[in-house]
Design a protein around this motif. Sequence first.
Motif, PDB file in Angstrom:
ATOM      1  N   THR A   8      -0.254  -4.927 -11.702  1.00 59.80           N
ATOM      2  CA  THR A   8      -0.552  -3.821 -10.795  1.00 59.80           C
ATOM      3  C   THR A   8      -1.951  -4.004 -10.248  1.00 59.80           C
ATOM      4  OG1 THR A   8       0.904  -2.346 -12.028  1.00 59.80           O
ATOM      5  CG2 THR A   8      -0.665  -1.318 -10.534  1.00 59.80           C
ATOM      6  N   LEU A   9      -2.035  -4.047  -8.938  1.00 58.14           N
ATOM      7  CA  LEU A   9      -3.258  -4.366  -8.226  1.00 58.14           C
ATOM      8  C   LEU A   9      -3.613  -3.220  -7.289  1.00 58.14           C
ATOM      9  CD1 LEU A   9      -5.263  -6.686  -7.488  1.00 58.14           C
ATOM     10  CD2 LEU A   9      -3.584  -7.439  -5.833  1.00 58.14           C
ATOM     11  N   LEU A  10      -4.857  -2.751  -7.363  1.00 59.83           N
ATOM     12  CA  LEU A  10      -5.338  -1.691  -6.482  1.00 59.83           C
ATOM     13  C   LEU A  10      -6.250  -2.301  -5.424  1.00 59.83           C
ATOM     14  CD1 LEU A  10      -5.782   1.308  -5.699  1.00 59.83           C
ATOM     15  CD2 LEU A  10      -7.637   1.345  -7.381  1.00 59.83           C
ATOM     16  N   LEU A  11      -5.909  -2.101  -4.151  1.00 56.53           N
ATOM     17  CA  LEU A  11      -6.747  -2.538  -3.032  1.00 56.53           C
ATOM     18  C   LEU A  11      -7.481  -1.319  -2.498  1.00 56.53           C
ATOM     19  CD1 LEU A  11      -4.234  -4.758  -1.015  1.00 56.53           C
ATOM     20  CD2 LEU A  11      -5.800  -5.442  -2.828  1.00 56.53           C
ATOM     21  N   VAL A  12      -8.816  -1.375  -2.497  1.00 56.14           N
ATOM     22  CA  VAL A  12      -9.622  -0.263  -2.001  1.00 56.14           C
ATOM     23  C   VAL A  12     -10.457  -0.768  -0.830  1.00 56.14           C
ATOM     24  CG1 VAL A  12     -11.245   1.564  -2.584  1.00 56.14           C
ATOM     25  CG2 VAL A  12      -9.779   0.599  -4.383  1.00 56.14           C
ATOM     26  N   ASP A  13     -10.088  -0.342   0.364  1.00 57.83           N
ATOM     27  CA  ASP A  13     -10.805  -0.758   1.572  1.00 57.83           C
ATOM     28  C   ASP A  13     -10.510   0.275   2.647  1.00 57.83           C
ATOM     29  OD1 ASP A  13     -11.705  -2.140   3.975  1.00 57.83           O
ATOM     30  OD2 ASP A  13     -11.629  -3.984   2.784  1.00 57.83           O
ATOM     31  N   ASP A  14     -11.552   0.721   3.353  1.00 58.26           N
ATOM     32  CA  ASP A  14     -11.338   1.717   4.396  1.00 58.26           C
ATOM     33  C   ASP A  14     -10.666   1.124   5.628  1.00 58.26           C
ATOM     34  OD1 ASP A  14     -13.872   0.383   4.684  1.00 58.26           O
ATOM     35  OD2 ASP A  14     -14.358   1.779   6.292  1.00 58.26           O
ATOM     36  N   SER A  15     -10.600  -0.202   5.724  1.00 60.48           N
ATOM     37  CA  SER A  15      -9.954  -0.870   6.846  1.00 60.48           C
ATOM     38  C   SER A  15      -8.499  -1.186   6.510  1.00 60.48           C
ATOM     39  CB  SER A  15     -10.686  -2.164   7.192  1.00 60.48           C
ATOM     40  OG  SER A  15      -9.898  -2.962   8.054  1.00 60.48           O
ATOM     41  N   ARG A  16      -7.584  -0.560   7.240  1.00 57.76           N
ATOM     42  CA  ARG A  16      -6.158  -0.832   7.041  1.00 57.76           C
ATOM     43  C   ARG A  16      -5.865  -2.305   7.317  1.00 57.76           C
ATOM     44  NH1 ARG A  16      -1.466  -0.802  10.093  1.00 57.76           N
ATOM     45  NH2 ARG A  16       0.373  -0.166   8.942  1.00 57.76           N
ATOM     46  N   VAL A  17      -6.504  -2.871   8.321  1.00 55.67           N
ATOM     47  CA  VAL A  17      -6.307  -4.281   8.675  1.00 55.67           C
ATOM     48  C   VAL A  17      -6.724  -5.187   7.513  1.00 55.67           C
ATOM     49  CG1 VAL A  17      -7.047  -6.128  10.231  1.00 55.67           C
ATOM     50  CG2 VAL A  17      -6.509  -3.867  11.146  1.00 55.67           C
ATOM     51  N   ALA A  18      -7.854  -4.873   6.882  1.00 55.47           N
ATOM     52  CA  ALA A  18      -8.311  -5.673   5.740  1.00 55.47           C
ATOM     53  C   ALA A  18      -7.326  -5.571   4.580  1.00 55.47           C
ATOM     54  CB  ALA A  18      -9.700  -5.215   5.300  1.00 55.47           C
ATOM     55  N   ARG A  19      -6.805  -4.370   4.332  1.00 54.31           N
ATOM     56  CA  ARG A  19      -5.820  -4.220   3.250  1.00 54.31           C
ATOM     57  C   ARG A  19      -4.556  -5.016   3.554  1.00 54.31           C
ATOM     58  NH1 ARG A  19      -7.093   1.238   3.852  1.00 54.31           N
ATOM     59  NH2 ARG A  19      -4.934   1.715   4.440  1.00 54.31           N
ATOM     60  N   LEU A  20      -4.100  -4.961   4.803  1.00 55.91           N
ATOM     61  CA  LEU A  20      -2.896  -5.706   5.185  1.00 55.91           C
ATOM     62  C   LEU A  20      -3.115  -7.215   5.044  1.00 55.91           C
ATOM     63  CD1 LEU A  20      -1.697  -3.666   8.295  1.00 55.91           C
ATOM     64  CD2 LEU A  20      -0.600  -3.790   6.043  1.00 55.91           C
ATOM     65  N   SER A  21      -4.291  -7.690   5.420  1.00 55.64           N
ATOM     66  CA  SER A  21      -4.614  -9.112   5.293  1.00 55.64           C
ATOM     67  C   SER A  21      -4.593  -9.539   3.821  1.00 55.64           C
ATOM     68  CB  SER A  21      -5.986  -9.383   5.914  1.00 55.64           C
ATOM     69  OG  SER A  21      -6.359 -10.715   5.696  1.00 55.64           O
ATOM     70  N   LEU A  22      -5.214  -8.739   2.947  1.00 53.68           N
ATOM     71  CA  LEU A  22      -5.197  -9.044   1.515  1.00 53.68           C
ATOM     72  C   LEU A  22      -3.769  -9.029   0.969  1.00 53.68           C
ATOM     73  CD1 LEU A  22      -8.303  -7.102   0.168  1.00 53.68           C
ATOM     74  CD2 LEU A  22      -7.871  -9.547  -0.084  1.00 53.68           C
ATOM     75  N   ASP A  59     -13.738  -3.010  -1.620  1.00 51.93           N
ATOM     76  CA  ASP A  59     -14.681  -3.255  -0.534  1.00 51.93           C
ATOM     77  C   ASP A  59     -16.009  -2.593  -0.889  1.00 51.93           C
ATOM     78  OD1 ASP A  59     -15.679  -3.998   1.990  1.00 51.93           O
ATOM     79  OD2 ASP A  59     -14.900  -2.201   2.947  1.00 51.93           O
ATOM     80  N   PHE A  60     -17.103  -3.073  -0.294  1.00 56.01           N
ATOM     81  CA  PHE A  60     -18.407  -2.452  -0.538  1.00 56.01           C
ATOM     82  C   PHE A  60     -18.668  -1.298   0.423  1.00 56.01           C
ATOM     83  CE2 PHE A  60     -23.011  -2.219   0.385  1.00 56.01           C
ATOM     84  CZ  PHE A  60     -23.404  -1.657  -0.818  1.00 56.01           C
ATOM     85  N   ASN A  61     -18.623  -1.572   1.721  1.00 59.11           N
ATOM     86  CA  ASN A  61     -18.962  -0.561   2.727  1.00 59.11           C
ATOM     87  C   ASN A  61     -17.769   0.330   3.019  1.00 59.11           C
ATOM     88  OD1 ASN A  61     -21.688  -1.408   3.343  1.00 59.11           O
ATOM     89  ND2 ASN A  61     -20.762  -3.229   4.239  1.00 59.11           N
ATOM     90  N   MET A  62     -17.842   1.567   2.522  1.00 55.80           N
ATOM     91  CA  MET A  62     -16.791   2.555   2.770  1.00 55.80           C
ATOM     92  C   MET A  62     -17.456   3.903   2.984  1.00 55.80           C
ATOM     93  SD  MET A  62     -13.850   1.614  -0.052  1.00 55.80           S
ATOM     94  CE  MET A  62     -14.934   1.736  -1.484  1.00 55.80           C
ATOM     95  N   PRO A  63     -16.785   4.799   3.699  1.00 58.81           N
ATOM     96  CA  PRO A  63     -17.347   6.146   3.834  1.00 58.81           C
ATOM     97  C   PRO A  63     -17.412   6.829   2.463  1.00 58.81           C
ATOM     98  CG  PRO A  63     -15.182   5.995   4.900  1.00 58.81           C
ATOM     99  CD  PRO A  63     -15.521   4.632   4.385  1.00 58.81           C
ATOM    100  N   GLY A  64     -18.388   7.676   2.275  1.00 55.78           N
ATOM    101  CA  GLY A  64     -18.560   8.319   0.967  1.00 55.78           C
ATOM    102  C   GLY A  64     -19.255   7.361   0.021  1.00 55.78           C
ATOM    103  N   ARG A  65     -18.704   7.212  -1.167  1.00 49.34           N
ATOM    104  CA  ARG A  65     -19.303   6.324  -2.169  1.00 49.34           C
ATOM    105  C   ARG A  65     -18.963   4.870  -1.856  1.00 49.34           C
ATOM    106  NH1 ARG A  65     -16.347   9.848  -4.795  1.00 49.34           N
ATOM    107  NH2 ARG A  65     -15.276   8.439  -6.205  1.00 49.34           N
ATOM    108  N   ASP A  66     -19.940   3.979  -2.051  1.00 46.54           N
ATOM    109  CA  ASP A  66     -19.679   2.564  -1.799  1.00 46.54           C
ATOM    110  C   ASP A  66     -18.908   1.939  -2.967  1.00 46.54           C
ATOM    111  OD1 ASP A  66     -21.473   1.347  -3.769  1.00 46.54           O
ATOM    112  OD2 ASP A  66     -23.130   1.816  -2.440  1.00 46.54           O
ATOM    113  N   GLY A  67     -18.509   0.699  -2.767  1.00 43.52           N
ATOM    114  CA  GLY A  67     -17.682   0.019  -3.755  1.00 43.52           C
ATOM    115  C   GLY A  67     -18.340  -0.194  -5.101  1.00 43.52           C
ATOM    116  N   LEU A  68     -19.663  -0.359  -5.123  1.00 44.88           N
ATOM    117  CA  LEU A  68     -20.343  -0.540  -6.410  1.00 44.88           C
ATOM    118  C   LEU A  68     -20.418   0.760  -7.193  1.00 44.88           C
ATOM    119  CD1 LEU A  68     -23.161  -3.060  -5.474  1.00 44.88           C
ATOM    120  CD2 LEU A  68     -21.075  -3.487  -6.796  1.00 44.88           C
TER     121      LEU A  68
END
Length: 123
Positions: A8-22, A59-68
Amino acid sequence: MTQANAITLLLVDDSRVARLSLMRQIKGLTAEFDILQAASADEAQQVLANQDADIALIDFNMPGRDGLVLAAELRESHPNMRMALVTANIQQPLVERAKELGMAFMGKPTNADDLARFLGVTP
């Protein structure tokens, strides 16, 4: 539908395109994955409140809290989850902060070989 041996893998990215690519790259690998998605740190926490994940690609750069910040929270609540920071921001201080949190680091755009190596599967 969950596969018995699936990771089970969780993809966290505000970009739908980036999630689809992954997802496209991950689906090309030899292992079975159940893929969960979140577009923000808050959404990731909501997803994980209902289902566990073995691995998170964040992802690192996201609205709200960053990835770190999210990774630090997940380290507390899910100490055994493997995590990788997946970002186009490849500055050395960011790489070091990710490593301090026990995360792998992958620059965007990712490639199947790097993903396979991190996920421990054959490309």
